[in-house]
Enzyme design. Structure first.
Site, PDB file in Angstrom:
ATOM      1  N   TYR A  20      -9.899 -20.182  11.840  1.00  0.00           N
ATOM      2  CA  TYR A  20      -9.516 -21.277  12.740  1.00  0.00           C
ATOM      3  C   TYR A  20     -10.721 -21.828  13.503  1.00  0.00           C
ATOM      4  CZ  TYR A  20      -5.183 -18.823  11.791  1.00  0.00           C
ATOM      5  OH  TYR A  20      -4.160 -18.174  11.164  1.00  0.00           O
ATOM      6  N   TYR A 148       5.680 -16.996  13.708  1.00  0.00           N
ATOM      7  CA  TYR A 148       4.459 -17.001  12.909  1.00  0.00           C
ATOM      8  C   TYR A 148       4.627 -16.001  11.778  1.00  0.00           C
ATOM      9  CZ  TYR A 148      -0.244 -16.517  11.191  1.00  0.00           C
ATOM     10  OH  TYR A 148      -1.331 -16.472  10.348  1.00  0.00           O
ATOM     11  N   ASP A 253      10.204  -9.815   9.882  1.00  0.00           N
ATOM     12  CA  ASP A 253       8.745  -9.748   9.736  1.00  0.00           C
ATOM     13  C   ASP A 253       8.225  -8.852  10.862  1.00  0.00           C
ATOM     14  OD1 ASP A 253       6.033 -10.068   9.841  1.00  0.00           O
ATOM     15  OD2 ASP A 253       6.063 -12.256   9.604  1.00  0.00           O
ATOM     16  N   LYS A 282      -0.696  -5.489   9.036  1.00  0.00           N
ATOM     17  CA  LYS A 282      -1.573  -5.236  10.178  1.00  0.00           C
ATOM     18  C   LYS A 282      -1.865  -3.744  10.404  1.00  0.00           C
ATOM     19  CE  LYS A 282      -1.760  -9.502  12.621  1.00  0.00           C
ATOM     20  NZ  LYS A 282      -0.714 -10.515  12.392  1.00  0.00           N
TER      21      LYS A 282
END
Ligand SMILES: *Cc1c(COP(=O)(O)O)cnc(C)c1O
Length: 432
Positions: A20, A148, A253, A282
Site C-alpha cells: 500500500y 476485510y 474468516d 496470520k
C-alpha cells in the site's frame, strides 16, 4: 544493469514495492537486520518493540526458539514435496492438532499459502457445494460492510466497498450483497429488536438474493482492518439460523482473530454456533513463514465430493509445505501449553488501564480493548508515515491505519514493554 552504486535503502526505495505505498513517494522505511522476542533491530543498532506483531502474526515473538528449531529440523529431512498423491507427517501431525482445537463440526482441512488464498478457497468451496446440490446460480456472496478478507480478486469483492476501493476496480470485481456492519457492540447488551440489531436487514438481503447467494462470509466478533470494531456474537448465532433456513453457507474468516488474539482460541468461542467453513492464517505459524488453511465440515466436503466434477478445483504448488506445517505445529504446541490465556488477560487489563487516559484527549473518538488488541480510535485519519518517523524516538514500531492507532502486541510482551507501547500510542494520539 548494475545497481552497485546504490545504498541498500536507495535500492529499496527505487526498485522494491512495499505494501500500500506510492512508489513515487515512499515513506520512511527502516532496514531491519535481525529480530528476537518483541524486538526488531535496525541497521544502525536501534531496537524497536514490534507492537504490531508484524501484522498480527508473530504472537510468540520473533525467532521463537522452538519454532525456528522445528523449521531447522524439517529443513534437514524434507523441505518440500508436492502434495498431489503424496503426504507427510508434518501435514498429518498439524492436521491432528488443528482438529483438536477448532470447532468440532469442522473436519476437512485444505492447506494453502496465505490468508487471501484461504478466503478464495472458502468461497470456491461454497460455490462448488451449491453447484453440487443443483444450485448453479448460487455463486454470489453476502457480507457485512467494513469487512476485510484479503487482496485477491474474490476476497476483495467482499471487502468493504469504500476502503476496498470498489469504485476503482468496478467492472473487474464481482458485485456482492452487502449489509451494514453488525450494529450492536460486544460490550453492549444485546437488543432483541431485529430492526435495531441488524438482523432484519440481513434477512431482507438474504431473501432478495436467495437464488444467487452461496454463502454469508464475515469476520466473527472482531472486524480487523475494516476498523478494529468489536461486535456482539449474538448476531452470529442468529445469522446462522437465517442462513440455514435458506440453504446459505456460513463462512467465518478467523485469519486475524484465530489463535488466542481475542482471549478465546478462536472468536467462534464467543458464539453458540459453528460456521460451515473457517479460514485461518496470520498467526498459524506464529509468524515465522507464510501459511494458511481453510477447514470445512463433512456436509460441505461430502456435498462437493458427491457432485460434478466431485474433485475440488484448487491445488497450490506449495500446498502443505512441510516447513510451514512444522512451524505451525510448533506454534500450536506453544498455544496448547496454555501460557497465553493468563498472559492475554494480563495484557488486556494493563492496556485498559494505560490507554484509559486517551479518552480525555480532544481528538480521540473511542478507546477499546479486547484480549491482546488495544485501539485508540481518533476523530481524524492518522498517517502511518508520521508514526513510523517517530518510531526510533519512541522505541516502538506502530503502524496506524484509517482512524485507528492500535497495537496487537506479541503474547510474550512484558509489562514494562507493554507500558512502552501504550505510551507510544498515547503520544501518537496527542501529536498526530
Ligand atoms: C490479513 C487478513 C486476510 C488476508 O491474509 P493475507 O495473508 O494477507 O493474504 C484475510 N482476512 C482477514 C480477516 C485478515 O485479517
Amino acid at each position: 544493469m548494475s545497481h552497485d552504486g546504490l545504498s541498500q535503502l536507495e535500492f529499496d526505495q527505487q526498485h522494491l514495492w512495499h505494501p500500500y505505498t506510492n512508489v513515487a513517494k515512499p515513506g520512511p522505511t527502516f532496514v531491519v537486520k535481525e529480530s528476537e522476542g518483541v524486538h526488531i533491530t535496525l541497521d544502525d543498532g536501534t531496537r524497536l518493540i514490534d507492537a504490531m506483531s508484524s501484522w498480527w502474526c508473530m504472537m510468540h515473538g520473533h525467532r521463537n526458539p522452538s519454532i525456528t528449531q522445528a523449521i531447522h529440523d524439517q529443513l534437514d529431512t524434507l523441505p518440500h514435496v508436492m502434495f498431489g498423491g503424496l503426504t507427510h507427517d508434518p501435514a498429518i501431525d498439524l492436521g491432528r492438532k488443528l482438529l483438536a482445537i477448532t470447532p468440532d463440526s469442522l473436519t476437512r482441512i485444505f492447506y494453502c499459502d496465505s490468508g487471501s488464498v484461504s478466503v478464495e478457497v472458502a468461497m470456491k468451496m461454497a460455490v462448488q457445494y451449491q453447484h453440487a446440490l443443483g444450485h448453479p446460480g448460487r455463486s454470489e456472496f453476502a457480507t457485512v460492510r467494513s469487512g476485510y478478507h484479503g487482496d485477491t480478486w474474490k476476497a476483495m469483492s467482499v471487502c468493504d466497498p469504500d476502503t476496498g476501493m470498489h469504485h476503482l476496480f468496478q467492472g473487474a470485481l464481482s458485485v456482492q450483497h452487502f449489509v451494514s456492519r453488525p450494529p450492536i457492540r460486544l460490550q453492549e447488551d444485546w437488543i432483541d429488536d431485529p430492526t435495531r440489531n441488524g438482523l432484519d436487514e440481513l434477512r431482507r438481503v438474504l431473501d432478495a438474493g436467495r437464488d444467487k447467494i452461496a454463502a454469508f462470509i464475515l469476520e466473527p466478533v472482531v472486524q480487523g482492518t475494516g476498523g478494529m470494531y468489536f461486535y456482539h456474537p449474538e448476531y452470529l448465532n442468529q445469522a446462522r439460523a437465517l442462513c440455514d433456513e435458506r440453504g446459505i453457507l456460513l463462512i467465518f474468516d478467523e485469519i486475524a482473530t484465530g489463535f488466542g488474539r481475542t482471549g478465546h482460541m478462536f472468536a467462534t468461542g464467543f458464539c453458540e454456533v459453528e460456521p460451515d467453513i473457517i479460514c485461518l492464517g496470520k498467526g498459524l505459524t506464529g509468524g515465522h513463514i507464510s501459511f494458511a488453511c481453510t477447514i470445512t465440515n463433512d456436509r460441505v466436503a461430502n456435498g462437493i465430493g458427491g457432485g460434478e466434477p466431485g474433485i475440488f478445483m484448487h491445488g497450490p504448488t506449495y500446498m502443505a509445505n512441510p516447513l510451514a506445517c512444522a512451524a505451525a505445529k510448533a506454534s500450536l504446541d506453544l498455544l496448547t501449553a496454555q501460557y497465553w490465556q493468563s498472559r492475554i488477560a494480563a495484557i488486556a487489563a494493563q492496556m485498559e488501564a494505560e490507554l484509559a487516559p486517551a479518552r480525555s484527549l480532544p481528538n480521540v473518538a473511542d478507546v477499546r480493548v479486547l484480549g491482546a488488541i488495544g485501539v485508540i480510535e481518533m476523530k481524524h485519519r492518522v498517517s502511518a508515515d508520521e508514526a513510523h518517523a517517530l518510531a526510533p524516538e519512541m522505541g516502538v514500531f506502530l503502524r496506524p491505519f484509517g482512524h485507528n492507532i492500535y497495537t496487537m502486541p506479541p503474547f510474550i510482551t512484558t509489562p514494562d514493554q507493554l507500558s512502552q507501547i501504550t505510551a507510544g500510542m498515547l503520544r501518537l494520539a496527542r501529536e498526530l
